[in-house]
Scaffold this motif. Structure first.
Motif, mmCIF file in Angstrom:
data_model
loop_
_atom_site.group_PDB
_atom_site.id
_atom_site.type_symbol
_atom_site.label_atom_id
_atom_site.label_comp_id
_atom_site.label_asym_id
_atom_site.label_seq_id
_atom_site.Cartn_x
_atom_site.Cartn_y
_atom_site.Cartn_z
ATOM 1 N N PRO A 33 59.294 38.153 28.862
ATOM 2 C CA PRO A 33 60.024 37.076 28.193
ATOM 3 C C PRO A 33 61.497 37.440 27.968
ATOM 4 O O PRO A 33 62.380 36.622 28.175
ATOM 5 C CB PRO A 33 59.305 36.879 26.872
ATOM 6 N N THR A 34 61.755 38.680 27.550
ATOM 7 C CA THR A 34 63.136 39.123 27.348
ATOM 8 C C THR A 34 63.208 40.636 27.543
ATOM 9 O O THR A 34 62.249 41.346 27.237
ATOM 10 C CB THR A 34 63.659 38.725 25.948
ATOM 11 N N VAL A 92 60.490 40.299 36.724
ATOM 12 C CA VAL A 92 61.237 39.071 36.474
ATOM 13 C C VAL A 92 61.397 38.900 34.970
ATOM 14 O O VAL A 92 60.440 39.105 34.212
ATOM 15 C CB VAL A 92 60.491 37.851 37.061
ATOM 16 N N ALA A 93 62.593 38.509 34.546
ATOM 17 C CA ALA A 93 62.852 38.292 33.122
ATOM 18 C C ALA A 93 63.219 36.837 32.878
ATOM 19 O O ALA A 93 64.036 36.273 33.606
ATOM 20 C CB ALA A 93 63.982 39.193 32.641
ATOM 21 N N GLN A 94 62.621 36.253 31.850
ATOM 22 C CA GLN A 94 63.032 34.905 31.455
ATOM 23 C C GLN A 94 64.397 34.945 30.778
ATOM 24 O O GLN A 94 65.156 33.988 30.860
ATOM 25 C CB GLN A 94 61.984 34.288 30.537
ATOM 26 N N GLU A 95 64.677 36.070 30.113
ATOM 27 C CA GLU A 95 65.997 36.274 29.502
ATOM 28 C C GLU A 95 66.370 37.732 29.657
ATOM 29 O O GLU A 95 65.572 38.623 29.394
ATOM 30 C CB GLU A 95 65.979 35.910 28.015
ATOM 31 N N PRO A 133 79.074 43.139 32.500
ATOM 32 C CA PRO A 133 77.883 42.494 31.929
ATOM 33 C C PRO A 133 77.486 41.239 32.708
ATOM 34 O O PRO A 133 78.338 40.540 33.257
ATOM 35 C CB PRO A 133 78.325 42.133 30.508
ATOM 36 N N TRP A 134 76.184 40.998 32.746
ATOM 37 C CA TRP A 134 75.648 39.783 33.384
ATOM 38 C C TRP A 134 74.592 39.235 32.431
ATOM 39 O O TRP A 134 73.528 39.818 32.295
ATOM 40 C CB TRP A 134 75.041 40.105 34.745
ATOM 41 N N THR A 135 74.920 38.136 31.774
ATOM 42 C CA THR A 135 73.961 37.532 30.853
ATOM 43 C C THR A 135 73.106 36.524 31.608
ATOM 44 O O THR A 135 73.571 35.863 32.531
ATOM 45 C CB THR A 135 74.667 36.830 29.678
ATOM 46 N N SER A 136 71.857 36.438 31.212
ATOM 47 C CA SER A 136 70.910 35.539 31.866
ATOM 48 C C SER A 136 70.171 34.737 30.803
ATOM 49 O O SER A 136 69.090 35.113 30.371
ATOM 50 C CB SER A 136 69.908 36.341 32.700
ATOM 51 N N ALA A 140 66.795 36.121 36.697
ATOM 52 C CA ALA A 140 67.111 37.551 36.744
ATOM 53 C C ALA A 140 65.852 38.304 37.145
ATOM 54 O O ALA A 140 64.795 38.140 36.535
ATOM 55 C CB ALA A 140 67.599 38.043 35.382
ATOM 56 N N PHE A 141 65.973 39.108 38.195
ATOM 57 C CA PHE A 141 64.831 39.911 38.620
ATOM 58 C C PHE A 141 65.315 41.178 39.304
ATOM 59 O O PHE A 141 66.457 41.263 39.749
ATOM 60 C CB PHE A 141 63.899 39.129 39.559
#
Length: 196
Positions: free
Chosen positions: A26-27, A50-53, A64-67, A74-75
């Motif tokens: 999830p995060t 894989v990340a949901q956030e 930085p790369w925010t998702s 983001a994976f």
């Protein structure tokens, strides 16, 4: 919606990559950082994380790369590889992603995907030893961040001022595209391209 596509990705990849697993979190701070931590503790099986956030994703040179959930994908893909030449790995990843997503996407050397002169995605490739034996394969961690929707101003200005050029979202060229559809489009092709 993302979870519905994970099984399809696994079914497409598992026959060509024995031991392959897919995980959804999830995060997390960074999918690449997490896989590199796992490699240091002995991970040597292929995995798609894989990340949901993603709260502390990293790009080239530590940028930085925010998702944020619902706006991005983001994976990281971890693979044991032993290529003769590592120099073209980022290029293989970028071309694979662009070809899998849309003909209007361009690769900005070495690690960015661009749509109409604006950044739509980023790639971070890292390697670590997967064993002590001479000639042992190294684990390659391929991190990918894709803007599905154009990031909202609140995300873009989180570090201060807005960037001079607003990023692009893949939904601009593929109307209605979801994070799960994007993952299903790119992950199997990426595995095949890296193993070729």
């Amino acid at each position: 919606m993302l979870t519905a596509h994970l099984e399809s990705v696994w079914q497409a990849v598992a026959p060509v990559l024995p031991g392959f697993t897919v995980e959804l979190l999830p995060t997390i701070d960074s999918t690449n950082s997490e896989l590199m931590r796992r490699v240091r503790t002995g991970l040597n099986e292929p995995v798609l994380l894989v990340a949901q956030e993603q709260t502390a994703g990293r790009g080239r040179l530590g940028k930085p790369w925010t998702s944020p959930p619902g706006h991005s994908l983001a994976f990281s893909l971890g693979l044991p590889l032993a290529p003769l030449d590592w120099s073209g790995l980022s290029l293989v990843v970028g071309v694979s992603l662009a070809e899998s997503l849309h003909p209007d996407l361009r690769l900005k050397w070495p690690n960015d995907l661009w749509l109409d002169g604006r950044k739509a995605g980023g790639i971070l490739v890292e390697t670590a030893s997967a064993g002590e034996a001479p000639g042992a394969a190294r684990m390659v961690t391929v991190g990918v961040g894709l803007n599905i929707a154009r990031p909202p101003a609140s995300v873009l200005s989180a570090g201060g001022a807005l960037p001079p050029v607003q990023p692009a979202g893949l939904a601009e060229c593929r109307m209605g595209l979801t994070d799960g559809e994007a993952l299903e489009a790119v992950a199997p092709a990426l595995v095949n391209d890296l193993l070729a």
